[in-house]
Design an enzyme around this catalytic site. Structure first.
Site, short mmCIF file in Angstrom:
data_model
loop_
_atom_site.label_atom_id
_atom_site.label_comp_id
_atom_site.label_asym_id
_atom_site.label_seq_id
_atom_site.Cartn_x
_atom_site.Cartn_y
_atom_site.Cartn_z
N LEU A 89 0.82 -1.22 0.00
CA LEU A 89 0.00 0.00 0.00
C LEU A 89 0.86 1.27 0.00
O LEU A 89 0.36 2.34 -0.33
CB LEU A 89 -0.94 0.00 1.21
CG LEU A 89 -2.03 -1.10 1.19
CD1 LEU A 89 -2.83 -1.07 2.48
CD2 LEU A 89 -2.94 -0.95 -0.02
N HIS A 130 6.16 -10.08 4.55
CA HIS A 130 6.15 -8.69 4.05
C HIS A 130 5.94 -7.69 5.20
O HIS A 130 6.69 -6.72 5.33
CB HIS A 130 5.03 -8.58 3.00
CG HIS A 130 4.83 -7.22 2.43
ND1 HIS A 130 5.01 -6.95 1.07
CD2 HIS A 130 4.46 -6.04 2.99
CE1 HIS A 130 4.75 -5.67 0.86
NE2 HIS A 130 4.42 -5.09 1.99
N GLU A 131 4.94 -7.97 6.04
CA GLU A 131 4.62 -7.01 7.11
C GLU A 131 5.72 -7.00 8.18
O GLU A 131 6.07 -5.93 8.69
CB GLU A 131 3.26 -7.34 7.75
CG GLU A 131 2.08 -7.30 6.78
CD GLU A 131 2.01 -6.06 5.90
OE1 GLU A 131 2.47 -4.98 6.34
OE2 GLU A 131 1.52 -6.17 4.77
N HIS A 134 8.56 -4.82 7.24
CA HIS A 134 8.30 -3.38 7.42
C HIS A 134 8.76 -2.91 8.79
O HIS A 134 9.19 -1.77 8.95
CB HIS A 134 6.80 -3.10 7.32
CG HIS A 134 6.30 -2.79 5.94
ND1 HIS A 134 6.75 -1.73 5.20
CD2 HIS A 134 5.35 -3.39 5.18
CE1 HIS A 134 6.11 -1.69 4.04
NE2 HIS A 134 5.25 -2.70 3.98
NI NI Z 1 3.86 -3.21 2.54
#
Ligand code: NI
Length: 158
Positions: A89, A130-131, A134
């Site tokens: 996003l 992925h998260e 981050h």
């Molecule tokens: Ni992301």
């Protein structure tokens, strides 16, 4: 609850390491609720706290099986491999080809600060990896095998 502004790639907050959460205060609970609303509003399958400008080890995921809240998450086991499209996003309109484990086991705490062990396969494994990245200031674009591609969206029917 409120939809929060999603930080875009290039914002330096996305490159910073996040801090552990020690307790779920009303403020953290509000952040969790806002992150879920923000993720659903943006049609995402995951969102990490730094993407809304908060440097805390918190992410939310929903691959269509219901919301998952990850506090201080850590990948503890991986198995296999999958190569496929991935998007974020914070990088709207783009996708990349990224290789991830096919199966992961994640240790985390839920919003009641209960210790949980979660397993994910395919898209869920990808979303967990992925998260969690981050939270250490990393993005999938660093792993994209041949750069970023333009995503083609179908027009939404109103
Ligand atoms: Ni992301």
């Amino acid at each position: 609850m409120a939809v929060r502004n999603i930080r875009q790639m290039g914002d330096e907050i996305l490159q910073k390491k996040c801090k552990e959460i020690k307790e779920v205060t009303p403020r953290i609970q509000e952040l969790i609720d806002d992150m879920l609303e923000t993720m659903y509003e943006a049609n995402g399958v995951g969102l990490a706290a730094p993407q809304v400008g908060v440097l805390k080890r918190l992410a939310v995921v929903d691959v269509g099986e219901g919301p998952i809240v990850l506090i201080n998450p850590r990948v503890v086991e991986t198995e296999g491999e999958q190569t496929g499209e991935e998007a974020c996003l914070s990088v709207p309109g783009k996708y990349g080809i990224v290789t991830r484990p096919m199966h992961v086991k994640v240790e985390a705490w839920n919003e009641h600060m209960e210790h949980v062990e979660l397993e994910g396969e395919e898209l869920l494994a990808r979303a967990f990896c992925h998260e969690i990245e981050h939270l250490d200031g990393h993005m999938y674009v660093e792993r994209a095998e041949d750069g970023l591609h333009e995503a083609v969206y179908e027009e939404e029917e109103e």
